[in-house]
Enzyme design. Structure first.
Site, PDB file in Angstrom:
ATOM      1  N   SER A 104       0.848  -1.192   0.000  1.00 53.38           N
ATOM      2  CA  SER A 104       0.000   0.000   0.000  1.00 53.38           C
ATOM      3  C   SER A 104       0.883   1.241   0.000  1.00 53.38           C
ATOM      4  CB  SER A 104      -0.906   0.008   1.235  1.00 53.38           C
ATOM      5  OG  SER A 104      -0.129   0.147   2.413  1.00 53.38           O
ATOM      6  N   LYS A 105       0.236   2.407  -0.061  1.00 57.31           N
ATOM      7  CA  LYS A 105       0.989   3.658  -0.148  1.00 57.31           C
ATOM      8  C   LYS A 105       1.858   3.906   1.071  1.00 57.31           C
ATOM      9  CE  LYS A 105      -0.474   7.317  -2.176  1.00 57.31           C
ATOM     10  NZ  LYS A 105       0.317   7.216  -3.402  1.00 57.31           N
ATOM     11  N   ARG A 106       1.531   3.287   2.194  1.00 58.46           N
ATOM     12  CA  ARG A 106       2.378   3.509   3.370  1.00 58.46           C
ATOM     13  C   ARG A 106       3.756   2.879   3.195  1.00 58.46           C
ATOM     14  NH1 ARG A 106       2.518  -0.839   6.938  1.00 58.46           N
ATOM     15  NH2 ARG A 106       1.091  -2.552   6.450  1.00 58.46           N
ATOM     16  N   HIS A 107       3.880   1.953   2.235  1.00 54.68           N
ATOM     17  CA  HIS A 107       5.187   1.355   1.953  1.00 54.68           C
ATOM     18  C   HIS A 107       6.003   2.215   0.985  1.00 54.68           C
ATOM     19  CE1 HIS A 107       2.854  -2.368   3.085  1.00 54.68           C
ATOM     20  NE2 HIS A 107       3.902  -2.464   3.875  1.00 54.68           N
ATOM     21  N   GLY A 108       5.339   3.114   0.275  1.00 50.67           N
ATOM     22  CA  GLY A 108       6.006   3.920  -0.748  1.00 50.67           C
ATOM     23  C   GLY A 108       5.111   4.018  -1.973  1.00 50.67           C
TER      24      GLY A 108
END
Length: 467
Positions: A240-244
């Protein structure tokens, strides 16, 4: 039989990096076997599908070099065909009309959950003829799925996979409003498009068992299936976006090259010996589904950036310079003309050995088009002591008479340090700060040469007066 693969995204948002890898595997498999790679836009979710999403999917695939061999097929334009097949199954006795009301279906679900069972349709209309009370009432069409035995899928990645038919209920293929369900539409489209190999994420494996029922009921030959594991974040959770970055165009904005991103995605779950750098031409020759692993892959952004740096150093410096200038032109705080652009072009070959993305290359070149007084990092300011400022004034005089060639400039700076009895770094560091506003930069002689004598001396004198 000519190989035909397809990538079938839903236009409800950006093209995710996992979808891009699926498209890449389909593309490479088709190329390896001299076949065709097709694109189908599955836009039957009318509430969530948007033209903007369609456009960015097409733009993303084009940027990655994954253009389809035929014009895209839009699933929504084929609803009449989907209904035709559903009614054909009805006529053949392999599907039936279901008049169960929403209330009845909700009751079935609640009862199953209360009894600890998996909710599924109980087949109450499977062998039942409608009576007068059903006249004019809406009905769904359900597939008459086999109840005995197993459905077996010989998956090209997962191996032989089985499910008991008793675990599968009679799924709806046509809703009561006449619209086809996703699972039904996909089968009809794949058959009509002549798809020979369905390569997709393993989250679709359960769908495959249900879709096989439609193939078998219609007497159609099943395609070969290959379900590839999903991509996870570094922590093992769903990416997800929290990973990049997760959107293809987001990677483009961050300065990744499409060749590098495709190379990285290729190696994410697929391997061919110890090869890490696999150009597209070679990938098209050697890609094979037997080399795809069965375990989820983990996104490693540092590894991607390292690989991107390799591709960036192999790129044409003039092309890189154009990309860097385009990025710098989008920065609201910068404005430059042909002289500034020439400085950037001169610097790019010296920046490439250190840059890992186009955005990093642009950042490293930004000082070249700054106006005096140039922006200065806080740590860089701290180096401008009274002694350093005096040395800068002295250097300005010295450089005014220096021959302005890269190699000569390096020799002159060394001679200056030797004459003054100081270390070269005590000369180069305040000079670097004066010219770039930073403690790091390309080689100082390259910076001087790119800026030119007039601009270099002007920056040096401005830094010498820095408050």
């Amino acid at each position: 039989m000519s190989v035909r693969t397809r990538f079938a995204p839903s236009p409800t948002g950006f093209l995710h990096i996992g979808g891009a890898r699926t498209a890449l595997f389909n593309y490479l498999f088709a190329r390896r076997h001299g076949g065709q790679f097709l694109l189908r836009i599955e836009d039957t979710d009318r509430q969530r599908s948007t033209q903007e999403a369609v456009d960015q999917i097409l733009e993303s695939l084009h940027w990655l070099g994954l253009d389809p061999d035929e014009p895209p097929v839009f699933q929504s334009a084929r609803e009449a065909r989907h209904r035709e097949v559903a009614h054909a199954l009805l006529e053949m006795g392999r599907a039936y009309r279901c008049y169960a009301s929403p209330e009845e279906l909700a009751e079935m679900r609640e009862r199953a959950l209360a009894e600890g069972r998996q909710p599924r349709y109980d087949g109450r209309w499977r062998d039942r003829e409608p009576g007068p009370e059903q006249a004019g009432k809406p009905y769904a069409i359900r597939i008459k799925a086999p109840r005995e035995g197993e459905t077996v899928v010989h998956d090209l990645v997962q191996g032989e996979v089985r499910v008991a038919n008793a675990e599968l209920d009679d799924m709806i293929i046509l809703r009561s409003d006449g619209t086809p369900t996703y699972l039904h539409a996909v089968v009809v489209d794949d058959h009509d498009m002549g798809i020979t190999h369905v390569i997709r994420g393993d989250d679709h494996l359960t769908n495959t068992f249900r879709q096989c029922q439609i193939y078998d009921a219609m007497g159609w030959r099943r395609p070969h299936f290959a379900h590839i594991p999903l991509i996870h974040g570094a922590d093992g959770s769903k990416l997800s976006k929290r990973h990049g970055a997760v959107s293809v165009l987001e990677f483009r904005e961050q300065g990744y090259l499409p060749e590098a991103l495709c190379n990285y995605l290729l190696r994410l779950g697929w391997g061919h010996g110890d090869e890490e750098v696999v150009p597209r031409e070679r990938a098209e020759r050697i890609f094979d589904l037997k080399d795809v692993g069965r375990s989820p892959s983990r996104m490693d952004y540092a590894k991607l950036m390292h690989l991107n740096g390799i591709y960036l150093r192999q790129a044409d410096p003039e092309w890189v310079a154009r990309q860097v200038l385009e990025r710098l032109a989008k920065r609201p705080s910068l404005s430059f003309g042909t002289e500034g652009a020439a400085r950037v072009r001169e610097l790019v070959p010296d920046v490439l050995p250190r840059a890992r993305t186009l955005e990093e290359a642009a950042e490293m070149c930004a000082f070249a088009i700054a106006t005096i007084p140039i922006p200065m990092e806080e740590k860089a300011k701290a180096t401008l002591t009274l002694e350093a400022k005096q040395r800068l004034r002295d250097l300005a005089v010295f450089l005014n008479d220096a021959p302005w060639e890269r190699a000569d400039l390096e020799h002159w700076l060394r001679d200056y340090a030797e004459v003054k009895g100081v270390k070269l770094k005590d000369v180069a560091q305040p000079l670097r700060v004066a010219l770039t506003g930073s403690l790091t930069s390309p080689p100082i002689n390259a910076v001087l040469y790119a800026l030119g004598r007039r601009e270099s001396i002007a920056r040096i004198l401005a830094a010498a007066e820095w408050d």
